[in-house]
Scaffold this motif. Structure first.
Motif, short mmCIF file in Angstrom:
data_model
loop_
_atom_site.label_atom_id
_atom_site.label_comp_id
_atom_site.label_asym_id
_atom_site.label_seq_id
_atom_site.Cartn_x
_atom_site.Cartn_y
_atom_site.Cartn_z
N ASP A 46 -8.53 51.51 17.60
CA ASP A 46 -7.21 51.63 18.22
C ASP A 46 -6.36 50.39 17.95
O ASP A 46 -5.17 50.48 17.69
CB ASP A 46 -7.33 51.87 19.72
N LEU A 47 -6.99 49.22 18.02
CA LEU A 47 -6.28 47.97 17.72
C LEU A 47 -5.83 47.99 16.26
O LEU A 47 -4.68 47.66 15.96
CB LEU A 47 -7.19 46.76 17.97
N LEU A 48 -6.72 48.37 15.37
CA LEU A 48 -6.40 48.44 13.95
C LEU A 48 -5.22 49.38 13.70
O LEU A 48 -4.28 49.04 12.98
CB LEU A 48 -7.63 48.89 13.16
N ASP A 49 -5.25 50.55 14.33
CA ASP A 49 -4.17 51.53 14.15
C ASP A 49 -2.84 51.05 14.72
O ASP A 49 -1.78 51.51 14.30
CB ASP A 49 -4.56 52.86 14.79
N SER A 50 -2.87 50.12 15.67
CA SER A 50 -1.64 49.63 16.29
C SER A 50 -0.96 48.52 15.48
O SER A 50 0.18 48.17 15.77
CB SER A 50 -1.92 49.13 17.71
N LEU A 51 -1.63 47.97 14.49
CA LEU A 51 -1.10 46.83 13.75
C LEU A 51 0.26 47.07 13.09
O LEU A 51 1.12 46.20 13.15
CB LEU A 51 -2.11 46.33 12.73
N PRO A 52 0.49 48.22 12.45
CA PRO A 52 1.79 48.40 11.81
C PRO A 52 2.97 48.34 12.79
O PRO A 52 4.08 47.99 12.39
CB PRO A 52 1.70 49.80 11.18
N ASP A 53 2.73 48.64 14.05
CA ASP A 53 3.80 48.60 15.05
C ASP A 53 3.93 47.24 15.72
O ASP A 53 4.82 47.04 16.54
CB ASP A 53 3.55 49.66 16.13
N SER A 54 3.06 46.30 15.39
CA SER A 54 3.06 44.98 16.02
C SER A 54 4.09 44.07 15.36
O SER A 54 4.10 43.93 14.14
CB SER A 54 1.68 44.33 15.90
N ASP A 55 4.91 43.44 16.17
CA ASP A 55 5.87 42.47 15.65
C ASP A 55 5.14 41.26 15.10
O ASP A 55 4.21 40.74 15.71
CB ASP A 55 6.83 42.01 16.75
N GLY A 56 5.50 40.84 13.93
CA GLY A 56 4.94 39.63 13.34
C GLY A 56 3.60 39.80 12.66
O GLY A 56 3.04 38.81 12.19
N PHE A 57 3.07 41.01 12.58
CA PHE A 57 1.79 41.20 11.89
C PHE A 57 1.95 40.88 10.42
O PHE A 57 2.88 41.34 9.77
CB PHE A 57 1.27 42.63 12.05
N SER A 58 1.02 40.07 9.88
CA SER A 58 1.07 39.77 8.44
C SER A 58 -0.24 40.14 7.74
O SER A 58 -0.22 40.75 6.68
CB SER A 58 1.41 38.31 8.19
N SER A 59 -1.42 39.77 8.33
CA SER A 59 -2.67 40.11 7.67
C SER A 59 -3.84 39.97 8.63
O SER A 59 -3.75 39.31 9.67
CB SER A 59 -2.90 39.23 6.44
N LEU A 60 -4.95 40.61 8.24
CA LEU A 60 -6.18 40.60 9.02
C LEU A 60 -7.33 40.85 8.06
O LEU A 60 -7.20 41.65 7.13
CB LEU A 60 -6.14 41.71 10.07
N GLU A 61 -8.45 40.16 8.27
CA GLU A 61 -9.66 40.42 7.50
C GLU A 61 -10.81 40.63 8.47
O GLU A 61 -10.89 39.97 9.50
CB GLU A 61 -10.00 39.26 6.57
N PHE A 62 -11.71 41.56 8.12
CA PHE A 62 -12.93 41.78 8.90
C PHE A 62 -13.99 42.37 7.97
O PHE A 62 -13.68 42.83 6.88
CB PHE A 62 -12.67 42.69 10.11
N SER A 63 -15.23 42.29 8.40
CA SER A 63 -16.34 42.81 7.61
C SER A 63 -16.71 44.21 8.10
O SER A 63 -16.75 44.46 9.30
CB SER A 63 -17.57 41.91 7.74
N TYR A 64 -16.98 45.10 7.13
CA TYR A 64 -17.41 46.45 7.46
C TYR A 64 -18.23 47.00 6.30
O TYR A 64 -17.79 46.97 5.16
CB TYR A 64 -16.20 47.34 7.73
N HIS A 65 -19.40 47.47 6.61
CA HIS A 65 -20.29 48.13 5.65
C HIS A 65 -20.53 47.26 4.40
O HIS A 65 -20.58 47.76 3.28
CB HIS A 65 -19.71 49.49 5.27
N GLY A 66 -20.66 45.95 4.60
CA GLY A 66 -20.95 45.04 3.50
C GLY A 66 -19.75 44.56 2.72
O GLY A 66 -19.91 43.81 1.76
N TYR A 67 -18.56 44.97 3.08
CA TYR A 67 -17.34 44.55 2.41
C TYR A 67 -16.49 43.70 3.34
O TYR A 67 -16.56 43.85 4.56
CB TYR A 67 -16.49 45.75 1.99
N THR A 68 -15.64 42.87 2.76
CA THR A 68 -14.56 42.25 3.51
C THR A 68 -13.36 43.17 3.35
O THR A 68 -12.95 43.48 2.24
CB THR A 68 -14.22 40.85 2.97
N ILE A 69 -12.84 43.64 4.47
CA ILE A 69 -11.68 44.52 4.47
C ILE A 69 -10.46 43.65 4.75
O ILE A 69 -10.43 42.90 5.72
CB ILE A 69 -11.79 45.60 5.56
#
Length: 103
Positions: A46-69
């Protein structure tokens, strides 16, 4: 493992980032999306899906299934990309170079 040609996608305002991440990783690993570990083990969808509507969002990185997303706001769109190394079940690894894992 099938050849994987795309390591990044642009996500429209109507798409959910969480589903884009799951789809991208599923295609990269030639795995049914339902067989992947739950995304919520890595990040709150839900947090991930809300990012496009967030003021000032520029980037985020996290690990999932062996990859850096990597999720980034580029101009007026959001880009989701796979980066780094993929660790397989037998602990061998490969860099994602040119869109294909290499060993």
């Amino acid at each position: 493992m099938k050849s994987f040609e795309q390591t990044a996608v642009s996500v429209s305002a109507d798409d959910k980032l969480s589903m884009a991440v799951i789809d991208l990783v599923a295609r990269a690993t030639d795995t049914d999306p339902l067989e992947l570990d739950p995304l919520y083990d890595a990040i709150d969808p839900d947090l991930l899906d809300s990012l496009p509507d967030s003021d000032g969002f520029s980037s985020l990185e996290f690990s999932y299934h062996g990859y850096t997303i990597s999720v980034a706001a580029v101009d007026d769109e959001i880009t989701v990309a796979l980066e780094g190394r993929r660790i397989s079940a037998d602990d061998s690894s490969g860099d994602l170079i040119g869109g294909e894992p290499s060993t």
